[in-house]
Design a protein around this motif. Sequence first.
Motif, mmCIF file in Angstrom:
data_model
loop_
_atom_site.group_PDB
_atom_site.id
_atom_site.type_symbol
_atom_site.label_atom_id
_atom_site.label_comp_id
_atom_site.label_asym_id
_atom_site.label_seq_id
_atom_site.Cartn_x
_atom_site.Cartn_y
_atom_site.Cartn_z
ATOM 1 N N LEU A 130 -11.791 52.981 45.026
ATOM 2 C CA LEU A 130 -10.932 53.623 46.025
ATOM 3 C C LEU A 130 -10.128 52.582 46.797
ATOM 4 C CD1 LEU A 130 -13.281 56.406 47.462
ATOM 5 C CD2 LEU A 130 -11.210 56.741 46.106
ATOM 6 N N PHE A 131 -10.767 51.466 47.112
ATOM 7 C CA PHE A 131 -10.046 50.412 47.820
ATOM 8 C C PHE A 131 -8.923 49.856 46.944
ATOM 9 C CE2 PHE A 131 -9.049 46.174 49.191
ATOM 10 C CZ PHE A 131 -9.005 46.287 50.566
ATOM 11 N N ASN A 132 -9.238 49.564 45.686
ATOM 12 C CA ASN A 132 -8.228 49.026 44.774
ATOM 13 C C ASN A 132 -7.030 49.954 44.640
ATOM 14 O OD1 ASN A 132 -9.846 46.828 44.336
ATOM 15 N ND2 ASN A 132 -10.518 47.429 42.302
ATOM 16 N N GLN A 133 -7.308 51.262 44.558
ATOM 17 C CA GLN A 133 -6.226 52.230 44.423
ATOM 18 C C GLN A 133 -5.371 52.299 45.686
ATOM 19 O OE1 GLN A 133 -8.167 55.955 43.479
ATOM 20 N NE2 GLN A 133 -9.273 55.039 41.765
ATOM 21 N N THR A 134 -6.003 52.139 46.844
ATOM 22 C CA THR A 134 -5.297 52.348 48.101
ATOM 23 C C THR A 134 -4.506 51.128 48.542
ATOM 24 O OG1 THR A 134 -7.012 53.910 48.769
ATOM 25 C CG2 THR A 134 -5.571 53.102 50.502
ATOM 26 N N ILE A 135 -5.036 49.927 48.300
ATOM 27 C CA ILE A 135 -4.308 48.735 48.724
ATOM 28 C C ILE A 135 -3.045 48.545 47.889
ATOM 29 C CG2 ILE A 135 -5.540 47.094 47.232
ATOM 30 C CD1 ILE A 135 -5.383 45.083 49.530
ATOM 31 N N GLN A 136 -3.060 49.008 46.645
ATOM 32 C CA GLN A 136 -1.872 48.928 45.791
ATOM 33 C C GLN A 136 -1.028 50.171 46.035
ATOM 34 O OE1 GLN A 136 -2.665 47.042 41.738
ATOM 35 N NE2 GLN A 136 -4.727 47.713 42.272
ATOM 36 N N ARG A 137 -0.035 50.016 46.888
ATOM 37 C CA ARG A 137 0.716 51.156 47.371
ATOM 38 C C ARG A 137 1.696 51.688 46.322
ATOM 39 N NH1 ARG A 137 -2.041 53.513 49.593
ATOM 40 N NH2 ARG A 137 -0.331 54.854 50.310
ATOM 41 N N PRO A 138 1.591 52.973 45.966
ATOM 42 C CA PRO A 138 2.521 53.537 44.986
ATOM 43 C C PRO A 138 3.961 53.532 45.483
ATOM 44 C CG PRO A 138 1.172 55.262 45.998
ATOM 45 C CD PRO A 138 0.582 53.954 46.427
ATOM 46 N N GLU A 139 4.162 53.682 46.802
ATOM 47 C CA GLU A 139 5.531 53.680 47.331
ATOM 48 C C GLU A 139 6.164 52.290 47.226
ATOM 49 O OE1 GLU A 139 2.860 53.187 51.063
ATOM 50 O OE2 GLU A 139 2.788 54.212 49.114
ATOM 51 N N THR A 140 5.318 51.240 47.272
ATOM 52 C CA THR A 140 5.829 49.872 47.114
ATOM 53 C C THR A 140 6.335 49.667 45.696
ATOM 54 O OG1 THR A 140 4.278 49.038 48.781
ATOM 55 C CG2 THR A 140 5.218 47.430 47.255
ATOM 56 N N LEU A 141 5.515 50.037 44.719
ATOM 57 C CA LEU A 141 5.897 49.881 43.319
ATOM 58 C C LEU A 141 7.104 50.747 42.982
ATOM 59 C CD1 LEU A 141 5.081 48.399 40.749
ATOM 60 C CD2 LEU A 141 3.602 50.334 40.176
ATOM 61 N N ALA A 142 7.132 51.971 43.491
ATOM 62 C CA ALA A 142 8.267 52.874 43.225
ATOM 63 C C ALA A 142 9.555 52.307 43.801
ATOM 64 C CB ALA A 142 7.976 54.251 43.809
ATOM 65 N N CYS A 143 9.471 51.693 44.961
ATOM 66 C CA CYS A 143 10.661 51.104 45.580
ATOM 67 C C CYS A 143 11.183 49.937 44.755
ATOM 68 C CB CYS A 143 10.320 50.656 47.004
ATOM 69 S SG CYS A 143 11.699 49.894 47.889
ATOM 70 N N GLU A 144 10.270 49.082 44.302
ATOM 71 C CA GLU A 144 10.697 47.947 43.490
ATOM 72 C C GLU A 144 11.363 48.412 42.195
ATOM 73 O OE1 GLU A 144 7.363 45.373 42.957
ATOM 74 O OE2 GLU A 144 7.108 44.993 45.102
ATOM 75 N N LYS A 145 10.800 49.435 41.569
ATOM 76 C CA LYS A 145 11.393 49.973 40.340
ATOM 77 C C LYS A 145 12.759 50.592 40.622
ATOM 78 C CE LYS A 145 7.178 50.868 37.670
ATOM 79 N NZ LYS A 145 7.595 49.990 36.548
ATOM 80 N N PHE A 146 12.865 51.275 41.761
ATOM 81 C CA PHE A 146 14.151 51.876 42.133
ATOM 82 C C PHE A 146 15.232 50.809 42.255
ATOM 83 C CE2 PHE A 146 16.878 52.159 45.915
ATOM 84 C CZ PHE A 146 17.810 53.087 45.445
ATOM 85 N N ILE A 147 14.924 49.704 42.964
ATOM 86 C CA ILE A 147 15.922 48.648 43.152
ATOM 87 C C ILE A 147 16.318 48.041 41.809
ATOM 88 C CG2 ILE A 147 16.348 46.386 44.196
ATOM 89 C CD1 ILE A 147 14.369 47.195 46.425
ATOM 90 N N ALA A 148 15.302 47.751 40.978
ATOM 91 C CA ALA A 148 15.588 47.149 39.668
ATOM 92 C C ALA A 148 16.410 48.093 38.795
ATOM 93 C CB ALA A 148 14.284 46.788 38.968
ATOM 94 N N ASN A 149 16.067 49.374 38.786
ATOM 95 C CA ASN A 149 16.791 50.334 37.958
ATOM 96 C C ASN A 149 18.212 50.543 38.454
ATOM 97 O OD1 ASN A 149 14.732 50.816 36.123
ATOM 98 N ND2 ASN A 149 13.834 52.472 37.339
#
Length: 388
Positions: A130-149
């Motif tokens: 649960l900690f591993n899933q929560t510290i890795q923020r999905p909104e962070t990864l989605a934002c990075e992908k958005f900028i790259a795309n």
Amino acid sequence: MNSLTRMAALSFLIGLYVGCSPVKFSLDDSKCKDSGCVVENGKYSFNYSATAGYGKVDILIVNDNSASMSFEQARLAPRFANFIGDLDSRNINYRIGMVSTDVAGANKGALLSFGGSPYLTPQNADRLSLFNQTIQRPETLACEKFIANWIRNNGGNTSSINSSAYSAAYAQNCPSGDERGVYAANLVVNNNPSSFIRSDAHLAIIFLGDEDERSGLYCEQRNSNGACVKMSSQFAFDQMDQPGFLISNVKDKLGADKFNSLSVHAIVVKDQACLNQQNSQALDNYAPTTGLVSGSYGANFLAFTNQGWGMAADICSSDYTSQLGQIRTQITDRIKDIVLNCSNPTDLIVTVSGSPVSHHIDGKTLKFNQYLAPGTSVTLSYKCDSLN
């Protein structure tokens, strides 16, 4: 001597005997079978040794969820397994809560969910995952992908992000880029969401981020020592952004005991080498985005550690195990309560290796006025009118 005189003399002698004899109270001796006390002079008397340093701690992790943090979040996640495992091995009664640095949204200052729970405890069987899933923020990864795309779709042209269309799309796909970690921590102190902060637990705050408060934009000019000498008008600090206000806020809102055991730690950009590394990262492994999202020296967060409130660690570290271990040690070293067998005992004597230890009593809780290392053996002697 007449009968009245004899009766009076007898009553006097009986009264004298009763007045001078030890007073007997009907204390339940059987209660001492489990608690190890003895009944003496109408009180439960205790004399034993206890181990200090194992108690309650509430750990608030302030997680930078802006673009460019996914790499650090992924590296930190497994390292915290050892951190949590150390707390478990010491039988620490902990709560781990997490809040993001994004205070612009409607849920600002709310605790992030650990699979539906507002915080982790030793009772969560799946707490590591649960900690591993929560510290890795999905909104962070989605934002990075958005900028790259966005840049991919514009033929690799990075200047395409300088448009109103991009700004509008960014607002829809990304957390706020105005990171305000100290502000977020103050919101938790003010509101205590989900009653996360317990009145009888030590509070530890850990800041994680590759950028400073307000991305470092609060300062337009620094002197040779790095101190800000000219504050930005657009990104100027609110009092909630100030490290000193967080410290005083803990004392005002949560009390002197919480203030006395508070620790604040920072895993941030500490030096120029780390800053250079942060500024060379590519988003979503897309080379044209290299350096597009930059880091900044964590000066505002390091103000806590520079003033002795906790440990500073390098977010560019290749292995956080040692640094997290040092933070964990500082956190557990500040846990200093022992629960007694009754409230407000009398004749209390507290010693370590034969020497008195400064302390005070809060109900049934013995609180030390100095930090004791975990595992310290404390000798206790006290009396109770009743056991509760």
